[in-house]
Scaffold this motif. Structure first.
Motif, PDB file in Angstrom:
ATOM      1  N   PRO A 127      21.150  25.127 -10.952  1.00 19.14           N
ATOM      2  CA  PRO A 127      21.803  24.025 -10.232  1.00 19.14           C
ATOM      3  C   PRO A 127      23.305  23.974 -10.427  1.00 19.14           C
ATOM      4  CG  PRO A 127      19.762  23.262 -11.211  1.00 19.14           C
ATOM      5  CD  PRO A 127      19.971  24.672 -11.703  1.00 19.14           C
ATOM      6  N   ALA A 128      23.783  24.404 -11.607  1.00 18.22           N
ATOM      7  CA  ALA A 128      25.225  24.366 -11.885  1.00 18.22           C
ATOM      8  C   ALA A 128      26.011  25.258 -10.935  1.00 18.22           C
ATOM      9  CB  ALA A 128      25.494  24.762 -13.331  1.00 18.22           C
ATOM     10  N   GLU A 129      25.343  26.284 -10.367  1.00 17.78           N
ATOM     11  CA  GLU A 129      26.035  27.183  -9.453  1.00 17.78           C
ATOM     12  C   GLU A 129      26.429  26.484  -8.155  1.00 17.78           C
ATOM     13  OE1 GLU A 129      23.609  30.634  -8.900  1.00 17.78           O
ATOM     14  OE2 GLU A 129      23.408  31.004 -11.053  1.00 17.78           O
ATOM     15  N   PHE A 130      25.819  25.335  -7.890  1.00 18.32           N
ATOM     16  CA  PHE A 130      26.139  24.573  -6.691  1.00 18.32           C
ATOM     17  C   PHE A 130      27.281  23.583  -6.921  1.00 18.32           C
ATOM     18  CE2 PHE A 130      21.953  26.183  -5.930  1.00 18.32           C
ATOM     19  CZ  PHE A 130      21.837  26.323  -4.561  1.00 18.32           C
ATOM     20  N   GLU A 133      28.823  18.525  -6.791  1.00 18.02           N
ATOM     21  CA  GLU A 133      28.191  17.908  -5.626  1.00 18.02           C
ATOM     22  C   GLU A 133      26.761  18.394  -5.476  1.00 18.02           C
ATOM     23  OE1 GLU A 133      27.641  15.711  -2.049  1.00 18.02           O
ATOM     24  OE2 GLU A 133      28.844  15.520  -3.859  1.00 18.02           O
ATOM     25  N   GLY A 134      26.541  19.674  -5.712  1.00 21.76           N
ATOM     26  CA  GLY A 134      25.191  20.210  -5.618  1.00 21.76           C
ATOM     27  C   GLY A 134      24.262  19.600  -6.653  1.00 21.76           C
ATOM     28  N   VAL A 135      24.745  19.453  -7.887  1.00 20.86           N
ATOM     29  CA  VAL A 135      23.936  18.849  -8.945  1.00 20.86           C
ATOM     30  C   VAL A 135      23.561  17.421  -8.570  1.00 20.86           C
ATOM     31  CG1 VAL A 135      23.975  18.035 -11.330  1.00 20.86           C
ATOM     32  CG2 VAL A 135      24.852  20.316 -10.775  1.00 20.86           C
ATOM     33  N   ARG A 136      24.519  16.692  -8.003  1.00 22.49           N
ATOM     34  CA  ARG A 136      24.235  15.315  -7.573  1.00 22.49           C
ATOM     35  C   ARG A 136      23.164  15.297  -6.491  1.00 22.49           C
ATOM     36  NH1 ARG A 136      25.085  11.945  -3.611  1.00 22.49           N
ATOM     37  NH2 ARG A 136      26.169  13.514  -2.360  1.00 22.49           N
ATOM     38  N   LEU A 137      23.250  16.228  -5.551  1.00 23.22           N
ATOM     39  CA  LEU A 137      22.272  16.286  -4.468  1.00 23.22           C
ATOM     40  C   LEU A 137      20.884  16.634  -5.000  1.00 23.22           C
ATOM     41  CD1 LEU A 137      24.434  18.129  -1.792  1.00 23.22           C
ATOM     42  CD2 LEU A 137      23.589  15.772  -1.637  1.00 23.22           C
ATOM     43  N   PHE A 138      20.816  17.542  -5.966  1.00 22.94           N
ATOM     44  CA  PHE A 138      19.523  17.886  -6.558  1.00 22.94           C
ATOM     45  C   PHE A 138      18.895  16.669  -7.235  1.00 22.94           C
ATOM     46  CE2 PHE A 138      20.847  22.473  -6.540  1.00 22.94           C
ATOM     47  CZ  PHE A 138      19.761  22.939  -5.830  1.00 22.94           C
ATOM     48  N   ARG A 139      19.694  15.888  -7.927  1.00 21.37           N
ATOM     49  CA  ARG A 139      19.174  14.694  -8.599  1.00 21.37           C
ATOM     50  C   ARG A 139      18.655  13.687  -7.588  1.00 21.37           C
ATOM     51  NH1 ARG A 139      24.132  13.970 -12.966  1.00 21.37           N
ATOM     52  NH2 ARG A 139      23.425  15.570 -14.442  1.00 21.37           N
ATOM     53  N   THR A 140      19.394  13.504  -6.508  1.00 24.72           N
ATOM     54  CA  THR A 140      18.970  12.563  -5.480  1.00 24.72           C
ATOM     55  C   THR A 140      17.688  13.033  -4.819  1.00 24.72           C
ATOM     56  OG1 THR A 140      21.295  12.040  -5.052  1.00 24.72           O
ATOM     57  CG2 THR A 140      19.685  11.291  -3.421  1.00 24.72           C
ATOM     58  N   LEU A 141      17.586  14.335  -4.568  1.00 23.66           N
ATOM     59  CA  LEU A 141      16.373  14.879  -3.961  1.00 23.66           C
ATOM     60  C   LEU A 141      15.168  14.691  -4.886  1.00 23.66           C
ATOM     61  CD1 LEU A 141      15.593  16.389  -1.342  1.00 23.66           C
ATOM     62  CD2 LEU A 141      15.717  18.507  -2.642  1.00 23.66           C
ATOM     63  N   VAL A 180      16.366  10.702   4.957  1.00 23.51           N
ATOM     64  CA  VAL A 180      17.247  10.880   3.800  1.00 23.51           C
ATOM     65  C   VAL A 180      17.052  12.272   3.201  1.00 23.51           C
ATOM     66  CG1 VAL A 180      17.723  10.111   1.439  1.00 23.51           C
ATOM     67  CG2 VAL A 180      17.372   8.419   3.255  1.00 23.51           C
ATOM     68  N   ALA A 181      15.788  12.680   3.039  1.00 22.04           N
ATOM     69  CA  ALA A 181      15.495  14.008   2.486  1.00 22.04           C
ATOM     70  C   ALA A 181      16.069  15.098   3.378  1.00 22.04           C
ATOM     71  CB  ALA A 181      13.981  14.190   2.336  1.00 22.04           C
ATOM     72  N   GLU A 182      15.939  14.957   4.686  1.00 25.64           N
ATOM     73  CA  GLU A 182      16.476  15.946   5.610  1.00 25.64           C
ATOM     74  C   GLU A 182      17.994  16.043   5.488  1.00 25.64           C
ATOM     75  OE1 GLU A 182      13.095  15.620   9.175  1.00 25.64           O
ATOM     76  OE2 GLU A 182      14.877  14.331   9.199  1.00 25.64           O
ATOM     77  N   GLY A 183      18.642  14.897   5.308  1.00 26.97           N
ATOM     78  CA  GLY A 183      20.098  14.903   5.136  1.00 26.97           C
ATOM     79  C   GLY A 183      20.523  15.594   3.857  1.00 26.97           C
ATOM     80  N   ILE A 184      19.773  15.362   2.767  1.00 30.85           N
ATOM     81  CA  ILE A 184      20.107  16.002   1.490  1.00 30.85           C
ATOM     82  C   ILE A 184      19.919  17.508   1.592  1.00 30.85           C
ATOM     83  CG2 ILE A 184      19.455  16.201  -0.934  1.00 30.85           C
ATOM     84  CD1 ILE A 184      18.590  13.254  -0.811  1.00 30.85           C
ATOM     85  N   ILE A 185      18.820  17.940   2.223  1.00 34.15           N
ATOM     86  CA  ILE A 185      18.575  19.372   2.391  1.00 34.15           C
ATOM     87  C   ILE A 185      19.705  20.002   3.212  1.00 34.15           C
ATOM     88  CG2 ILE A 185      17.064  21.069   3.502  1.00 34.15           C
ATOM     89  CD1 ILE A 185      14.706  19.292   2.704  1.00 34.15           C
ATOM     90  N   GLY A 186      20.106  19.317   4.273  1.00 32.60           N
ATOM     91  CA  GLY A 186      21.217  19.815   5.081  1.00 32.60           C
ATOM     92  C   GLY A 186      22.494  19.941   4.280  1.00 32.60           C
ATOM     93  N   ASP A 187      22.756  18.971   3.415  1.00 31.60           N
ATOM     94  CA  ASP A 187      23.958  19.031   2.571  1.00 31.60           C
ATOM     95  C   ASP A 187      23.876  20.182   1.571  1.00 31.60           C
ATOM     96  OD1 ASP A 187      25.017  16.850   3.871  1.00 31.60           O
ATOM     97  OD2 ASP A 187      24.423  15.396   2.337  1.00 31.60           O
ATOM     98  N   LEU A 188      22.687  20.423   1.005  1.00 33.75           N
ATOM     99  CA  LEU A 188      22.532  21.526   0.064  1.00 33.75           C
ATOM    100  C   LEU A 188      22.687  22.877   0.762  1.00 33.75           C
ATOM    101  CD1 LEU A 188      19.617  20.256  -2.204  1.00 33.75           C
ATOM    102  CD2 LEU A 188      21.922  20.876  -2.955  1.00 33.75           C
ATOM    103  N   LEU A 189      22.214  22.965   2.004  1.00 31.31           N
ATOM    104  CA  LEU A 189      22.421  24.192   2.777  1.00 31.31           C
ATOM    105  C   LEU A 189      23.913  24.468   2.967  1.00 31.31           C
ATOM    106  CD1 LEU A 189      19.622  23.751   5.453  1.00 31.31           C
ATOM    107  CD2 LEU A 189      19.843  25.720   3.937  1.00 31.31           C
ATOM    108  N   GLU A 190      24.672  23.416   3.236  1.00 35.13           N
ATOM    109  CA  GLU A 190      26.111  23.582   3.434  1.00 35.13           C
ATOM    110  C   GLU A 190      26.804  23.938   2.120  1.00 35.13           C
ATOM    111  OE1 GLU A 190      29.925  23.735   5.071  1.00 35.13           O
ATOM    112  OE2 GLU A 190      27.901  23.988   5.870  1.00 35.13           O
ATOM    113  N   VAL A 191      26.408  23.288   1.027  1.00 35.51           N
ATOM    114  CA  VAL A 191      26.998  23.614  -0.275  1.00 35.51           C
ATOM    115  C   VAL A 191      26.714  25.071  -0.630  1.00 35.51           C
ATOM    116  CG1 VAL A 191      26.875  23.165  -2.755  1.00 35.51           C
ATOM    117  CG2 VAL A 191      26.945  21.253  -1.164  1.00 35.51           C
TER     118      VAL A 191
END
Length: 249
Positions: A127-130, A133-141, A180-191
């Motif tokens: 997760p740190a490789e993201f 912001e990526g770590v935050r998104l993983f926690r929210t997911l 919400v989940a779809e939005g987080i996945i989309g954000d992780l794809l962009e990250v």
């Protein structure tokens, strides 16, 4: 039409094999793999998972080619469609849902999020490789996934104490959480895309100086705009990791 056709073709091929994943799970797995920072990860690396075999054995070369084409088609369709927003599998919820139907919706979403994470894990990501912001998104997911899991713990006989209006409100809450989940996945794809693009840019800069980051001469040629993207997507560089990033306003 193309996306529907590739999904139907893959569904037919997988439906003929016992133990193979259903298409909705493959989609979630591929979305996770597309979010991975591993630029070499492609659909062919996930074949054994899709088929449910440690060492997948197919009957003929034609069957192998048909399955690889269908998987590649789904991979490319997800790559293109995700730019306009991520959509998890369709689950029909009636206007007057039952506890069982709502539990089925929660179970599907929880499983999709689990397969998404497995897709990322297939790339060997930390997760740190993201980044932060990526770590935050993983926690929210993870929090969203936990909510779906808690809903599964509601006993089916709770319907006797639940009114129709409460069931409808629960359906709206689950559908809202899906978005919400779809939005987080989309954000992780962009990250993940940004991390890969930055890594490629750094590699190209090192290559121009004639050395890789470990001090060994690179010897790698420059990637042309029409060359296959080295991330393994089967798309051209200019339409994949080499695409110009969106301008921030």
């Amino acid at each position: 039409m193309r996306r529907k056709h590739s999904t139907m073709a893959l569904d037919a091929l997988l439906g003929e094999r016992a133990g193979a994943m259903p298409v909705w799970q493959v989609r979630a797995l591929f979305l996770g793999a597309l979010a991975s920072t591993n630029m070499r990860l492609g659909p062919h690396h996930l074949l054994s998972r899709v088929l449910g075999d440690e060492d997948p054995k197919l009957e003929s070369a034609e069957e192998v080619q048909a399955l690889v084409r269908a998987l590649g088609g789904l991979w490319n369709d997800l790559t293109e469609s995700a730019r306009d927003g991520v959509h998890l599998s369709d689950v029909v919820v009636p206007e007057k849902p039952s506890i069982r139907q709502l539990r089925a919706l929660a179970e599907r979403r929880h499983d999709e999020l689990s397969w998404f994470i497995r897709g990322i894990d297939a790339g060997g990501d930390d997760p740190a490789e993201f980044g932060n912001e990526g770590v935050r998104l993983f926690r929210t997911l993870a929090e969203v996934s936990a909510y779906f899991q808690r809903y599964l713990e509601i006993p089916e006989d709770a319907a006797e104490q639940t009114s129709a209006s409460e069931l409808r409100e629960s359906a709206r809450a689950l559908q809202g959480l899906t978005r919400v989940a779809e939005g987080i996945i989309g954000d992780l794809l962009e990250v993940g895309r940004v991390v890969r693009a930055n890594a490629l840019s750094a590699f190209e800069q090192l290559s121009k100086r004639g050395r890789t980051d470990d001090g060994v001469r690179a010897g790698a040629r420059k990637i042309g705009r029409n060359d296959p993207c080295p991330c393994g997507s089967a798309k051209k560089w200019k339409r994949c990791c080499g695409a110009a990033p969106a301008t921030e306003h």
